[in-house]
Design a protein around this motif. Structure first.
Motif, PDB file in Angstrom:
ATOM      1  N   PRO A 304     -21.585   0.395   0.921  1.00 48.62           N
ATOM      2  CA  PRO A 304     -20.161   0.037   0.734  1.00 48.62           C
ATOM      3  C   PRO A 304     -19.731  -1.153   1.576  1.00 48.62           C
ATOM      4  CG  PRO A 304     -20.376   2.075   1.999  1.00 48.62           C
ATOM      5  CD  PRO A 304     -21.739   1.758   1.468  1.00 48.62           C
ATOM      6  N   SER A 305     -20.363  -1.347   2.735  1.00 50.94           N
ATOM      7  CA  SER A 305     -20.032  -2.524   3.552  1.00 50.94           C
ATOM      8  C   SER A 305     -20.378  -3.798   2.806  1.00 50.94           C
ATOM      9  CB  SER A 305     -20.777  -2.468   4.890  1.00 50.94           C
ATOM     10  OG  SER A 305     -20.376  -1.364   5.666  1.00 50.94           O
ATOM     11  N   LEU A 306     -21.507  -3.800   2.124  1.00 56.54           N
ATOM     12  CA  LEU A 306     -21.942  -4.974   1.386  1.00 56.54           C
ATOM     13  C   LEU A 306     -21.024  -5.275   0.206  1.00 56.54           C
ATOM     14  CD1 LEU A 306     -24.330  -7.047   1.306  1.00 56.54           C
ATOM     15  CD2 LEU A 306     -25.402  -5.535  -0.377  1.00 56.54           C
ATOM     16  N   LEU A 307     -20.536  -4.219  -0.466  1.00 59.62           N
ATOM     17  CA  LEU A 307     -19.778  -4.398  -1.701  1.00 59.62           C
ATOM     18  C   LEU A 307     -18.273  -4.516  -1.482  1.00 59.62           C
ATOM     19  CD1 LEU A 307     -21.654  -1.844  -4.005  1.00 59.62           C
ATOM     20  CD2 LEU A 307     -22.006  -4.306  -3.815  1.00 59.62           C
ATOM     21  N   LEU A 308     -17.752  -3.886  -0.439  1.00 62.72           N
ATOM     22  CA  LEU A 308     -16.299  -3.809  -0.263  1.00 62.72           C
ATOM     23  C   LEU A 308     -15.756  -4.714   0.833  1.00 62.72           C
ATOM     24  CD1 LEU A 308     -15.716   0.053  -0.572  1.00 62.72           C
ATOM     25  CD2 LEU A 308     -15.541  -1.690  -2.354  1.00 62.72           C
ATOM     26  N   SER A 309     -16.614  -5.444   1.512  1.00 62.33           N
ATOM     27  CA  SER A 309     -16.162  -6.253   2.645  1.00 62.33           C
ATOM     28  C   SER A 309     -15.657  -7.627   2.236  1.00 62.33           C
ATOM     29  CB  SER A 309     -17.312  -6.415   3.645  1.00 62.33           C
ATOM     30  OG  SER A 309     -18.400  -7.103   3.050  1.00 62.33           O
ATOM     31  N   GLY A 310     -15.970  -8.045   1.018  1.00 62.32           N
ATOM     32  CA  GLY A 310     -15.626  -9.394   0.597  1.00 62.32           C
ATOM     33  C   GLY A 310     -16.791 -10.356   0.716  1.00 62.32           C
ATOM     34  N   PHE A 311     -17.979  -9.868   1.007  1.00 62.02           N
ATOM     35  CA  PHE A 311     -19.149 -10.736   1.112  1.00 62.02           C
ATOM     36  C   PHE A 311     -19.675 -11.141  -0.264  1.00 62.02           C
ATOM     37  CE2 PHE A 311     -23.830 -11.000   1.069  1.00 62.02           C
ATOM     38  CZ  PHE A 311     -23.980 -12.188   1.772  1.00 62.02           C
ATOM     39  N   MET A 312     -19.926 -10.179  -1.127  1.00 65.48           N
ATOM     40  CA  MET A 312     -20.496 -10.461  -2.440  1.00 65.48           C
ATOM     41  C   MET A 312     -19.441 -10.751  -3.494  1.00 65.48           C
ATOM     42  SD  MET A 312     -23.665  -7.774  -2.773  1.00 65.48           S
ATOM     43  CE  MET A 312     -24.092  -8.488  -4.368  1.00 65.48           C
ATOM     44  N   PHE A 313     -18.281 -10.099  -3.369  1.00 66.37           N
ATOM     45  CA  PHE A 313     -17.233 -10.223  -4.379  1.00 66.37           C
ATOM     46  C   PHE A 313     -15.906 -10.477  -3.675  1.00 66.37           C
ATOM     47  CE2 PHE A 313     -20.467  -7.187  -5.771  1.00 66.37           C
ATOM     48  CZ  PHE A 313     -20.898  -7.785  -6.947  1.00 66.37           C
ATOM     49  N   PRO A 314     -14.981 -11.189  -4.310  1.00 68.62           N
ATOM     50  CA  PRO A 314     -13.686 -11.495  -3.678  1.00 68.62           C
ATOM     51  C   PRO A 314     -12.942 -10.222  -3.272  1.00 68.62           C
ATOM     52  CG  PRO A 314     -13.996 -12.824  -5.657  1.00 68.62           C
ATOM     53  CD  PRO A 314     -15.102 -11.820  -5.653  1.00 68.62           C
ATOM     54  N   PHE A 315     -12.552 -10.167  -2.014  1.00 71.49           N
ATOM     55  CA  PHE A 315     -11.861  -8.978  -1.501  1.00 71.49           C
ATOM     56  C   PHE A 315     -10.528  -8.778  -2.208  1.00 71.49           C
ATOM     57  CE2 PHE A 315      -9.129  -6.716   1.497  1.00 71.49           C
ATOM     58  CZ  PHE A 315      -9.949  -5.650   1.865  1.00 71.49           C
ATOM     59  N   ARG A 316      -9.794  -9.871  -2.454  1.00 68.66           N
ATOM     60  CA  ARG A 316      -8.478  -9.759  -3.088  1.00 68.66           C
ATOM     61  C   ARG A 316      -8.573  -9.348  -4.543  1.00 68.66           C
ATOM     62  NH1 ARG A 316      -4.892  -9.586   1.100  1.00 68.66           N
ATOM     63  NH2 ARG A 316      -5.216 -11.326   2.536  1.00 68.66           N
ATOM     64  N   GLY A 317      -9.752  -9.488  -5.136  1.00 66.33           N
ATOM     65  CA  GLY A 317      -9.906  -9.129  -6.537  1.00 66.33           C
ATOM     66  C   GLY A 317     -10.142  -7.656  -6.775  1.00 66.33           C
ATOM     67  N   MET A 318     -10.361  -6.893  -5.723  1.00 63.63           N
ATOM     68  CA  MET A 318     -10.611  -5.464  -5.879  1.00 63.63           C
ATOM     69  C   MET A 318      -9.299  -4.704  -6.011  1.00 63.63           C
ATOM     70  SD  MET A 318     -13.771  -4.798  -3.207  1.00 63.63           S
ATOM     71  CE  MET A 318     -12.757  -5.141  -1.763  1.00 63.63           C
ATOM     72  N   PRO A 319      -9.327  -3.528  -6.634  1.00 65.09           N
ATOM     73  CA  PRO A 319      -8.100  -2.715  -6.699  1.00 65.09           C
ATOM     74  C   PRO A 319      -7.661  -2.274  -5.313  1.00 65.09           C
ATOM     75  CG  PRO A 319     -10.015  -1.496  -7.512  1.00 65.09           C
ATOM     76  CD  PRO A 319     -10.450  -2.914  -7.341  1.00 65.09           C
ATOM     77  N   VAL A 320      -6.422  -1.806  -5.229  1.00 69.30           N
ATOM     78  CA  VAL A 320      -5.835  -1.483  -3.928  1.00 69.30           C
ATOM     79  C   VAL A 320      -6.637  -0.417  -3.204  1.00 69.30           C
ATOM     80  CG1 VAL A 320      -3.777  -0.596  -2.775  1.00 69.30           C
ATOM     81  CG2 VAL A 320      -3.538  -2.177  -4.701  1.00 69.30           C
ATOM     82  N   TRP A 321      -7.089   0.631  -3.921  1.00 69.64           N
ATOM     83  CA  TRP A 321      -7.824   1.705  -3.262  1.00 69.64           C
ATOM     84  C   TRP A 321      -9.139   1.196  -2.678  1.00 69.64           C
ATOM     85  CZ3 TRP A 321     -12.713   2.759  -4.936  1.00 69.64           C
ATOM     86  CH2 TRP A 321     -13.058   2.368  -6.243  1.00 69.64           C
ATOM     87  N   ALA A 322      -9.784   0.233  -3.352  1.00 73.34           N
ATOM     88  CA  ALA A 322     -11.024  -0.332  -2.833  1.00 73.34           C
ATOM     89  C   ALA A 322     -10.745  -1.208  -1.613  1.00 73.34           C
ATOM     90  CB  ALA A 322     -11.732  -1.135  -3.915  1.00 73.34           C
ATOM     91  N   GLN A 323      -9.624  -1.937  -1.618  1.00 75.76           N
ATOM     92  CA  GLN A 323      -9.267  -2.730  -0.452  1.00 75.76           C
ATOM     93  C   GLN A 323      -8.958  -1.838   0.743  1.00 75.76           C
ATOM     94  OE1 GLN A 323      -6.434  -5.937  -1.072  1.00 75.76           O
ATOM     95  NE2 GLN A 323      -6.986  -6.106  -3.230  1.00 75.76           N
ATOM     96  N   MET A 324      -8.340  -0.686   0.507  1.00 77.23           N
ATOM     97  CA  MET A 324      -8.058   0.240   1.591  1.00 77.23           C
ATOM     98  C   MET A 324      -9.350   0.766   2.206  1.00 77.23           C
ATOM     99  SD  MET A 324      -4.817   2.321  -0.057  1.00 77.23           S
ATOM    100  CE  MET A 324      -4.712   3.437   1.344  1.00 77.23           C
ATOM    101  N   LEU A 325     -10.340   1.059   1.361  1.00 83.29           N
ATOM    102  CA  LEU A 325     -11.641   1.482   1.879  1.00 83.29           C
ATOM    103  C   LEU A 325     -12.311   0.344   2.638  1.00 83.29           C
ATOM    104  CD1 LEU A 325     -13.095   3.561  -1.114  1.00 83.29           C
ATOM    105  CD2 LEU A 325     -12.146   4.416   1.031  1.00 83.29           C
ATOM    106  N   GLY A 326     -12.176  -0.865   2.118  1.00 80.48           N
ATOM    107  CA  GLY A 326     -12.769  -2.016   2.783  1.00 80.48           C
ATOM    108  C   GLY A 326     -12.191  -2.257   4.164  1.00 80.48           C
ATOM    109  N   GLU A 327     -10.920  -1.944   4.355  1.00 84.49           N
ATOM    110  CA  GLU A 327     -10.292  -2.122   5.666  1.00 84.49           C
ATOM    111  C   GLU A 327     -10.882  -1.180   6.710  1.00 84.49           C
ATOM    112  OE1 GLU A 327      -8.274  -4.392   6.537  1.00 84.49           O
ATOM    113  OE2 GLU A 327      -7.564  -5.222   4.635  1.00 84.49           O
ATOM    114  N   LEU A 328     -11.562  -0.125   6.285  1.00 81.61           N
ATOM    115  CA  LEU A 328     -12.169   0.835   7.208  1.00 81.61           C
ATOM    116  C   LEU A 328     -13.579   0.431   7.632  1.00 81.61           C
ATOM    117  CD1 LEU A 328     -11.082   4.160   5.442  1.00 81.61           C
ATOM    118  CD2 LEU A 328      -9.948   2.972   7.333  1.00 81.61           C
TER     119      LEU A 328
END
Length: 378
Positions: A304-328
């Protein structure tokens, strides 16, 4: 018995394996959880064409041409005007600290020059540190602006002709005007490499002692849990320092990545990030019984760090729930620090929020690791 195959013995072995699998709950959870996680993240959270990107509007006028332009940009779905400011400096700060992805500047005399045919301009500044974020939104600008003003001018035939000679959309791609992908990927690779190696190596720190049978000797030493923990993780900090130097030199020499920020600020952010990673790995080692389990848990954190951090895919393009997980995830905040410092020349004030988040992660993981290790001693 069929062809030398005993169904009784076969069923006994199958039963034994099922019992063994049920006892190894971590491995079973990985087998079921990782595919489910990949399905959810790739299916719902990943988006290469991000929409609803935060934007700032710089204007002092509220005429109908300005309102029409802002409405047209919002209707495209790419822009979300969260900030209305009156000065370019305010907008500069918002873009520097990553609060907004775009700054739209509409001059105060925009309507007057539009009616007089004096070729008015609007300025669109895009944060191009991640080229994929800006490409889709920028490509729609000219068409959207033309259509908006055509509707406002009213006369279709005359408006179309006037539009070709009047309105000029000026686009500035900030920090990475040429849209070079390496500028975004290579600094992020530093965080990914550290995440993968630091967590993986330190997660096996205690489990290696248990498997080799040397844990009893370690516990018999007149050392406190804090001393044992620090003795285990400090060598890996040295390894992390070597990796940081190697990646930064390669980024400059091989890929010609610009470095416009302060080295001291960057090193401070790297140190806090590595510290949080080794504490996280040590916490995983207290939860694992074998090195295989430690590697599985480390991978479960890494994915999840690789996919939700904004490294591989734009962080702002993810849904809100995924961005909330990424903030953790610590990697999310580290990427903001390193990209802001290296590519934008950001100072401490601009990256203070992600730095404080990294410090919080380090303290939290250290407390959990120490508490878990005390329980292990008991």
């Amino acid at each position: 018995m069929i062809w030398g195959l005993s169904l009784t013995r076969l069923m006994a072995i199958l039963e034994k394996e099922v019992i063994q699998m049920r006892r190894d709950r971590i491995t079973l959870a990985m087998m079921l959880g990782v595919p489910l996680m990949q399905l959810i993240l790739f299916g719902f959270a990943i988006n290469n064409d991000p929409k609803q990107l935060p934007a700032a509007l710089v204007t002092t006028s509220q005429d109908h041409f300005t309102r029409a332009m802002v409405s047209a940009l919002e209707i495209t779905g790419y822009y979300r005007f969260d900030h209305i400011v009156s000065s370019a400096r305010e907008a500069e700060i918002l873009m520097e600290n990553g609060t907004v992805s775009f700054v739209v500047t509409i001059p105060s005399d925009f309507a007057t020059r539009m009616l007089r045919g004096d070729r008015p301009q609007i300025l669109i500044e895009a944060d191009a540190t991640d080229p994929s974020v800006a490409s889709g939104a920028v490509s729609t600008l000219s068409t959207v602006a033309a259509q908006a003003l055509i509707r406002e001018l009213g006369v279709e035939s005359q408006a179309r002709q006037a539009q070709r000679s009047q309105l000029e959309v000026v686009v500035h791609r900030r920090y990475n005007p040429e849209g070079i992908t390496q500028y975004n990927i290579v600094p992020g690779l530093l965080g990914v490499i550290l995440q993968m190696t630091m967590v993986m190596m330190t997660s096996m720190a205690l489990t290696r002692e248990v498997e080799r049978g040397t844990m009893e000797n370690l516990l018999a030493m007149p050392a406190t849990p804090l001393e044992i923990m620090l003795g285990k993780i400090l060598p890996y900090l040295g390894v992390g320092a070597f990796q940081v130097g190697l990646v930064l030199v390669a980024a400059r020499v091989l890929f010609d990545i610009p470095f416009v920020g302060g080295l001291g600020l960057l090193m401070f952010g790297v140190f806090i990030f590595v510290l949080s990673l080794v504490f996280l790995g040590y916490t995983i080692s207290t939860l694992s019984r074998t090195q295989m389990q430690a590697m599985q848990l480390a991978f479960f954190v890494f994915l999840p760090s690789l996919l939700l951090s904004g490294f591989m895919f734009p962080f702002r393009g993810m849904p809100v729930w995924a961005q909330m997980l990424g903030e953790l995830l610590p990697l999310t905040h580290f990427l903001r620090v390193i990209r802001a410092v290296m590519l934008k020349g950001a100072d401490y004030n601009a990256v203070s929020t992600p730095l404080m988040a990294l410090i919080l992660f380090a303290v939290l993981y250290a407390a959990i690791a120490l508490l878990r290790f005390r329980n292990t001693l008991d």
